[in-house]
Design an enzyme around this catalytic site. Structure first.
Site, PDB file in Angstrom:
ATOM      1  N   GLU A 263       0.822  -1.210   0.000  1.00 21.26           N
ATOM      2  CA  GLU A 263       0.000   0.000   0.000  1.00 21.26           C
ATOM      3  C   GLU A 263       0.858   1.264   0.000  1.00 21.26           C
ATOM      4  O   GLU A 263       0.661   2.180   0.802  1.00 21.26           O
ATOM      5  CB  GLU A 263      -0.975  -0.015   1.185  1.00 21.26           C
ATOM      6  CG  GLU A 263      -1.887  -1.244   1.143  1.00 21.26           C
ATOM      7  CD  GLU A 263      -3.015  -1.260   2.163  1.00 21.26           C
ATOM      8  OE1 GLU A 263      -2.814  -0.716   3.266  1.00 21.26           O
ATOM      9  OE2 GLU A 263      -4.081  -1.810   1.859  1.00 21.26           O
ATOM     10  N   ASP A 342      -8.287  -8.972   3.541  1.00 19.42           N
ATOM     11  CA  ASP A 342      -8.084  -7.913   4.525  1.00 19.42           C
ATOM     12  C   ASP A 342      -9.198  -7.844   5.569  1.00 19.42           C
ATOM     13  O   ASP A 342     -10.057  -6.960   5.493  1.00 19.42           O
ATOM     14  CB  ASP A 342      -7.976  -6.556   3.808  1.00 19.42           C
ATOM     15  CG  ASP A 342      -7.476  -5.450   4.726  1.00 19.42           C
ATOM     16  OD1 ASP A 342      -7.086  -5.772   5.869  1.00 19.42           O
ATOM     17  OD2 ASP A 342      -7.464  -4.287   4.308  1.00 19.42           O
ATOM     18  N   GLU A 370     -12.540  -2.484  12.068  1.00 17.04           N
ATOM     19  CA  GLU A 370     -12.562  -1.687  10.839  1.00 17.04           C
ATOM     20  C   GLU A 370     -13.720  -2.072   9.914  1.00 17.04           C
ATOM     21  O   GLU A 370     -14.441  -1.211   9.418  1.00 17.04           O
ATOM     22  CB  GLU A 370     -11.224  -1.836  10.115  1.00 17.04           C
ATOM     23  CG  GLU A 370     -11.178  -1.093   8.801  1.00 17.04           C
ATOM     24  CD  GLU A 370      -9.819  -1.189   8.106  1.00 17.04           C
ATOM     25  OE1 GLU A 370      -8.899  -1.810   8.658  1.00 17.04           O
ATOM     26  OE2 GLU A 370      -9.706  -0.628   7.003  1.00 17.04           O
TER      27      GLU A 370
HETATM   28  C1  GCV Z   1      -2.376   0.274   8.534  1.00 13.53           C
HETATM   29  C2  GCV Z   1      -6.080  -1.992   5.556  1.00 13.53           C
HETATM   30  C3  GCV Z   1      -6.433  -0.761   6.347  1.00 13.53           C
HETATM   31  C4  GCV Z   1      -5.250   0.177   6.489  1.00 13.53           C
HETATM   32  C5  GCV Z   1      -4.089  -0.597   7.095  1.00 13.53           C
HETATM   33  C6  GCV Z   1      -3.779  -1.790   6.209  1.00 13.53           C
HETATM   34  C7  GCV Z   1      -2.677  -2.669   6.787  1.00 13.53           C
HETATM   35  O1  GCV Z   1      -5.847  -1.670   4.219  1.00 13.53           O
HETATM   36  O2  GCV Z   1      -7.523  -0.117   5.745  1.00 13.53           O
HETATM   37  O3  GCV Z   1      -5.640   1.240   7.312  1.00 13.53           O
HETATM   38  O4  GCV Z   1      -2.953   0.212   7.250  1.00 13.53           O
HETATM   39  O5  GCV Z   1      -4.934  -2.594   6.101  1.00 13.53           O
HETATM   40  O6  GCV Z   1      -3.011  -3.655   7.425  1.00 13.53           O
HETATM   41  O7  GCV Z   1      -1.518  -2.353   6.602  1.00 13.53           O
END
Ligand code: GCV
Length: 646
Positions: A263, A342, A370
């Site tokens: 990411e 995820d 989340e």
């Molecule tokens: C810390 C998901 C979440 C992100 C998070 C990412 C990860 O994409 O939305 O906020 O980033 O996972 O686990 O690195």
């Protein structure tokens, strides 16, 4: 409203009846910081439970709790009943866990203590996604209690945090976000080390190790180098020197956690290096200091063209990491999210766990809700965590569960500065339960949630009878009124709260349902993306065949027409409609049941949770109507029961 600054959660010991005689006297030989902490917990706990101050003696003859500190460096402890007395024996850390076990047992009505206990995993850790400005990524319980305005905090709240962790068995915490931003990169500079050393000391008193997330590009961001290439001598030297200096200042640091090539984060791919080459370079800098490296496997293409139907994000972790099995240094643990994508409310277990024969791994759960209601919805994740740990991978004869395969457990924290620490007074169960499962993955979800409920809200049977089934069914309920049958991702982009069936459909994140007016889903069997083949037999065959694929994962693995006939004879679309009506009704029933507890609970707790249920019901109705209407408009197939769909 309570006059306390924050809740004690499950450490709010209540009066007990028939207190055993040994609670009147503690005969203690505690030398270490943790041994002394254990003694102070026992003293405080006994006072709260009996109303009397116990005598603390170094020698005694009558009934007593005899606490004996050995030089064992492990975390195990043993109880032995000796007439009216009880002996608790262990090394410094063992005493701490033994003390909490005793207090917990007494509080839930246990009166006989005998035998020994030790944790299943040496590392049981919480990952905080806290930023140094005080914000928390995916935080739903207020700001960080570790950071404020670029500073590291310490003090009573941190000590109480460490107590909470130790009391449920957690022994590590990574305090900063894996997305290492701005000032947090500078945690690797001496400016922050005195504060880190102090923080580590506070945590250590309760056996909690301190870990840091570090940026793979730190040699460039801090070291003035023009590269972070792991094969570059200068880069290796920078990490070795900086890590040595950091350990000199903070000797009890656990190690580093790294999100690389993920990411947008920097990583070894930038330099044409493998994940193993990147990880091992850091691991070698840490090995000299006795530290460990947690290297995340959340590596996938996050700039996918939604028109590209060949790339399957679910495959990414195995594709990247399975071929590297055996290439990682001994002090590396690959950190693998529980599912392949995820943290959706329903995903299969990641196939990567079954593909690492010669590499250590740590499973990553997400307690922060989340995608599971953001601590506004009741969604108890403990049954899911347990099912995942108990899941068989079939990668070796015997002992083939996830629980037997991973070397450690961690979870993204749901904690923050709110009064109740976790945003929702019932969400503490997820934190507590994660800790208890990390200690012993064979405990049942029911045992754990029962303990949490009695410890947090008292032992009135009406409270337990109401909350226990509610907690245990809450994830299934959440699953019913949100995205159906494992398809996931029908959420609003960015903040991930509330329904939006096409929210991620034409985006770059690789999470597509590809619905038409007749069918929905991505085929992941051998005729599709081939993802099912990442599992061992028989799992690969079970998932590939729509007749054997578990129905709750049907749309994760297969592309199916809305008219597909489910095992019970309903069409797939009717199942979607029914689930949404039932799930929403069940959430409304939670809210109604909660009202019945008003006379039995502190008013502030009751009111806070009542407001949460109001929001959960509103949001569940929104989910129900948006999802049902979206499916109805796509398919044109009405609900056979003629209920309202818009
Ligand atoms: C810390 C998901 C979440 C992100 C998070 C990412 C990860 O994409 O939305 O906020 O980033 O996972 O686990 O690195």
């Amino acid at each position: 409203m309570s006059s306390m600054e924050y809740s004690k959660l499950w450490l709010d010991w209540r009066r007990i009846s028939d207190a055993p005689d040994f609670m009147k006297t503690i005969c203690a030989e505690a030398h270490s910081a943790q041994g002394k902490a254990a003694l102070s917990e026992l003293r405080e706990g006994f006072v709260a439970m009996t109303g009397d101050e116990p005598a603390i003696l170094s020698e005694c003859s009558g009934a007593c709790l005899h606490m004996v500190e050995t030089d064992d460096t492990g975390e195990g402890y043993a109880f032995s009943a000796q007439g009216e007395s009880l002996r608790l024996e262990g090394g410094p850390r063992g005493l701490l866990y033994g003390a909490f076990d005793l207090l917990r047992g007494l509080a839930v009505g246990k009166r006989c203590f005998n035998g020994s206990a030790a944790p299943r995993y040496p590392l049981r850790m919480l990952d905080h996604w806290d930023n140094m400005d005080g914000s928390v990524e995916r935080g739903y319980a207020g700001n960080s209690f570790f950071f404020e305005d670029g500073r590291i905090l310490n003090g009573p709240r941190i000590r109480d945090y460490a107590r909470l962790l130790a009391s449920c068995g957690i022994n590590g915490c990574c305090i900063n976000n894996v997305n290492v931003k701005a000032e947090a990169v500078r945690l690797m500079t001496p400016k922050h080390w005195p504060a880190l050393a102090e923080l580590a000391r506070t945590l250590e008193e309760y056996g909690v190790g301190l870990w840091l997330s570090v940026s793979f590009a730190a040699p460039m961001e801090l070291g003035g180098l023009e590269t972070a290439d792991p094969m570059d001598e200068r880069v290796c030297r920078w990490w070795a020197d900086t890590t040595a200096a950091l350990y000199n200042a903070v000797p009890n640091l656990g190690g580093f956690l790294v999100k690389a090539d993920s990411e947008g984060r920097p990583g070894p791919f930038t330099y044409g290096r493998t994940q193993a080459e990147g990880a091992n370079m850091l691991a070698r800098a840490l090995a000299k200091q006795g530290g460990k490296l947690l290297w995340r496997c959340f590596v996938y293409n996050c700039t996918q063209d939604w028109r590209d139907t060949r790339t399957d994000r679910a495959r990414a972790q195995c594709d990247h990491f399975a071929p590297l099995d055996g290439h990682f240094d001994d002090n590396v643990l690959l950190q693998i999210k529980n599912g392949p994508v995820d943290f959706q409310p329903r995903e299969p277990v990641s196939p990567l766990f079954g593909r690492l024969e010669r590499t250590s791994s740590i499973i990553e759960f997400q307690i922060a809700q989340e995608y599971t209601g953001q601590q506004k919805h009741l969604c108890c994740l403990i049954p899911m965590f347990r099912d995942i740990l108990q899941f068989r991978l079939y990668h070796r004869p015997g002992n083939d569960r996830v629980a037997d395969t991973v070397s450690a457990v961690c979870a993204v924290s749901n904690m923050g500065r709110d009064f109740n620490w976790t945003g929702h007074d019932l969400a503490g169960a997820n934190l507590y339960g994660f800790g208890r499962l990390g200690w012993n993955p064979d405990l049942t979800a029911e045992e754990i949630v029962r303990e949490y409920t009695v410890l947090s809200f008292g032992d009135d049977p009406k409270i337990t009878e109401t909350l226990l089934p509610m907690q245990l069914s809450s994830r299934a309920v959440y699953e019913k009124y949100t995205a159906p049958l494992g398809i996931g991702w029908m959420v609003n982009p960015n903040h991930h709260y509330g329904p939006n069936p096409d929210g991620y459909e034409y985006d770059r994140w690789g999470t597509y349902h590809r619905a038409t007016n007749t069918e929905i889903g991505v085929e992941r069997g051998p005729r599709g993306t081939g993802y099912t083949m990442q599992y061992r037999l028989p799992l690969s065959a079970i998932y590939a065949d729509i007749d054997t694929c578990p129905e709750e994962l049907l749309l994760f693995f297969h592309r199916l027409p809305y008219t597909y006939i489910m095992k019970d004879g309903r069409t797939l679309i009717q199942r979607v409609y029914d689930d949404h009506f039932e799930g929403c009704a069940a959430a409304e029933e939670f809210a109604r049941k909660w009202e019945e507890l008003e006379p039995l609970l502190p008013q502030d707790v009751f009111e806070r949770v009542r407001l949460r249920f109001d929001e959960q019901c509103r949001s569940a109705r929104e989910w129900r109507d948006v999802i049902n209407s979206w499916f109805f408009r796509r398919s044109g197939i009405p609900d056979v029961h003629g209920r309202e769909i818009y």
